[in-house]
Design an enzyme around this catalytic site. Structure first.
Site, PDB file in Angstrom:
ATOM      1  N   LYS A 103       0.873  -1.188   0.000  1.00 11.04           N
ATOM      2  CA  LYS A 103       0.000   0.000   0.000  1.00 11.04           C
ATOM      3  C   LYS A 103       0.905   1.231   0.000  1.00 11.04           C
ATOM      4  O   LYS A 103       1.907   1.263   0.724  1.00 11.04           O
ATOM      5  CB  LYS A 103      -0.894  -0.029   1.243  1.00 11.04           C
ATOM      6  CG  LYS A 103      -1.960   1.063   1.261  1.00 11.04           C
ATOM      7  CD  LYS A 103      -2.867   0.948   2.491  1.00 11.04           C
ATOM      8  CE  LYS A 103      -3.923   2.041   2.523  1.00 11.04           C
ATOM      9  NZ  LYS A 103      -4.786   1.990   3.716  1.00 11.04           N
ATOM     10  N   SER A 122      -9.814   2.340   2.665  1.00  9.42           N
ATOM     11  CA  SER A 122      -8.940   3.044   1.758  1.00  9.42           C
ATOM     12  C   SER A 122      -7.957   2.153   0.995  1.00  9.42           C
ATOM     13  O   SER A 122      -7.409   2.561  -0.025  1.00  9.42           O
ATOM     14  CB  SER A 122      -8.134   4.083   2.541  1.00  9.42           C
ATOM     15  OG  SER A 122      -7.269   3.437   3.464  1.00  9.42           O
ATOM     16  N   SER A 142     -10.173   0.159   6.884  1.00  9.97           N
ATOM     17  CA  SER A 142      -9.558   0.212   5.550  1.00  9.97           C
ATOM     18  C   SER A 142      -8.947  -1.077   5.034  1.00  9.97           C
ATOM     19  O   SER A 142      -8.593  -1.154   3.856  1.00  9.97           O
ATOM     20  CB  SER A 142      -8.477   1.278   5.525  1.00  9.97           C
ATOM     21  OG  SER A 142      -9.066   2.514   5.286  1.00  9.97           O
TER      22      SER A 142
HETATM   23  N1  GLN Z   1     -13.209   4.625   6.031  1.00 15.24           N
HETATM   24  C1  GLN Z   1     -12.610   5.064   7.262  1.00 15.24           C
HETATM   25  C2  GLN Z   1     -12.270   6.527   7.183  1.00 15.24           C
HETATM   26  O1  GLN Z   1     -12.416   7.100   6.139  1.00 15.24           O
HETATM   27  C3  GLN Z   1     -11.414   4.226   7.580  1.00 15.24           C
HETATM   28  C4  GLN Z   1     -10.164   4.646   6.946  1.00 15.24           C
HETATM   29  C5  GLN Z   1      -9.006   3.801   7.310  1.00 15.24           C
HETATM   30  O2  GLN Z   1      -9.150   2.780   7.976  1.00 15.24           O
HETATM   31  N2  GLN Z   1      -7.847   4.243   6.908  1.00 15.24           N
HETATM   32  O3  GLN Z   1     -11.857   7.100   8.165  1.00 15.24           O
END
Ligand code: GLN
Length: 456
Positions: free
Chosen positions: A66, A141, A165
């Site tokens: 990532k 994400s 994410s």
């Molecule tokens: N979807 C969540 C957010 O936007 C989680 C993001 C993440 O885990 N990096 O905060």
């Protein structure tokens, strides 16, 4: 997991992965591919094997990183314009550990900029497409990492999970995704989103692969003082008897086919002799609100370092130093990043701190206690990962609240610091994967992964 040995060379494994990455180019999975570097590493491993030297447990295994993990190979951008052109002088501890065992990074994967999002649509480089339906989102994400594994390009991919994410994109693409206990894997060298909830984890095609990766990557790191003393490899496999399901999630706000998938897995567990216990966990209804106060507060602090002087992109517009900071941040951040910086500074500001941040911190304690209470009654919990399967591209990107609601069932684990493993749980009638998550108490990561085999 295919590992290089006398029968299959590392070079073959890596070349196959690179070919597949090219073949699926239109899915927009990678922000960078290191063909030359990956082949060179593969040849080194093959030479070692040919000489009869000992190679690591992940010898020649191609993986995707990532793009918020630091490594000098290629730019580390976190899919954000403001980090464009930034090459890291250091390597994340997790990357060092994987590569010390012979894993080979073939490329970096797309994400929502700075990991803010649930669809990968907030990436400066555009969205990644879902592995099962190109009109739908990959989730986020870590969308790029999930799709790289789902399309079988690589054997595994890294992810970060601050509020879902890893688990949500894993469930949108039918693969395994683990968010370990907070502090199990070092965060050193990973672009910080929210320091008190960020966790490093993986996407894999099986529980066995997840076990192996965890045994390699977990452990205390003097460079990250929030890492826990090594426990993963020494933990005993706990015999489970009771699995809890959360009553509060069984309502119309959750897709019917996901609720049916959960019921089916409960029947399977019952047929294997496990007891299913229905629990009420009222404090979890505060999780989303608490998360969207605590996380932006930490985001505002963590993103304050990007000023156009120290990293990556700098605005071309002229002006004094204050203007340089302001213009760089204005041009370099995506709207979602800016929204979080503004919310974060607001909830931390004097006059509002008590009303928002302090209250959210108290709600967080209630959530921690709610889980502690639950794990006195059951060994694990089984819940949906998200309220719906993969949604359409463009469906929620202009509606931040709708996007935040995606995280309804994932964020409480991050607030409590407990592990969650997303597992594939069949398909819906439109051919989209459905996902469930197994949740356990702190430090139960190993037994949790082992237990997931009962659900196949
Ligand atoms: N979807 C969540 C957010 O936007 C989680 C993001 C993440 O885990 N990096 O905060």
């Amino acid at each position: 997991m295919k590992i290089a040995n006398s029968k299959v060379t590392a070079e073959r494994l890596v070349r196959d992965a690179l070919e597949k990455a090219k073949h699926f180019d239109d899915y927009h999975i990678f922000t960078f591919i290191d063909e030359e570097g990956a082949i060179k590493k593969a040849k080194e491993i093959d030479a070692k094997i040919a000489r009869g030297e000992k190679v690591g447990r992940l010898a020649g295994v191609p993986y995707a990183l990532k793009d918020n993990f630091l490594s000098p190979r290629g730019e580390t951008t976190a899919s954000a314009h403001i980090l464009e052109g930034f090459t890291s002088p250091i390597t994340a501890t997790a990357v060092e550990k994987l590569e010390a065992e012979g894993a080979i990074m073939i490329g970096r994967t797309n994400l929502d900029a700075f990991a803010h999002g649930s669809s990968t649509e907030n990436s400066y480089y555009g969205p990644t497409l879902n592995a099962f339906d190109k009109k739908r989102v990959a989730g986020g994400s870590s969308g790029g990492s999930a799709v790289a594994v789902a399309l079988d390009i690589v054997e595994f991919a890294t992810g970060t999970d601050t509020g879902g994410s890893i688990r949500q994109p894993a469930s949108f693409n039918g693969v395994y995704g683990l968010k370990p206990t907070y502090g199990c894997i070092s965060r050193y060298g990973v672009v910080a989103m929210a320091s008190s909830t960020d966790c490093i984890g993986f996407f894999t095609k099986s529980s066995d692969d997840m076990e192996l990766l965890m045994s390699v990557a977990s452990g205390q790191d003097p460079k990250d003082l929030t890492t826990l003393a090594d426990y993963y490899n020494d933990s005993e496999n706990k015999k489970a008897k009771k699995v809890g399901i959360i009553k509060d999630f069984d309502n119309d706000s959750v897709d019917k086919e996901i609720r049916e998938a959960l019921k089916k897995k409960c029947e399977l567990l019952k047929s294997k002799g496990y007891e299913i216990v229905e629990l009420e966990m009222p404090a979890l209804k505060y999780a989303l609100a608490a998360y969207y106060i605590i996380v932006p507060a930490e985001v505002a602090s963590n993103l304050s370092r990007y000023d156009g002087v120290r990293y990556g992109f700098r605005s071309e517009k002229s002006g004094d130093l204050d203007k340089l900071y302001a213009n760089t941040r204005d041009e370099g951040f995506m709207s979602e990043n800016k929204r979080r910086i503004m919310i974060g500074n607001f909830v931390l500001s004097s006059g509002f701190y008590d009303a928002y941040f302090l209250k959210a911190a108290k709600a967080r304690t209630l959530i921690v206690k709610e889980y502690e209470k639950a794990f006195k009654k059951v060994d694990y919990l089984l819940t949906p990962v998200s309220p719906n399967p993969a949604f359409l591209l463009g469906e929620k990107v202009n509606d931040p609240i709708a996007m935040y609601l995606e995280d309804m069932m994932s964020v409480s684990l991050n607030l409590a610091g407990i592990p969650g493993l997303a597992i594939p749980a069949g398909m819906n009638k439109n051919g989209l994967p459905l996902g469930l998550q197994l949740v356990g108490p702190r430090r139960s990561d190993k037994s949790l992964i082992e237990f997931s085999k009962e659900l196949i």
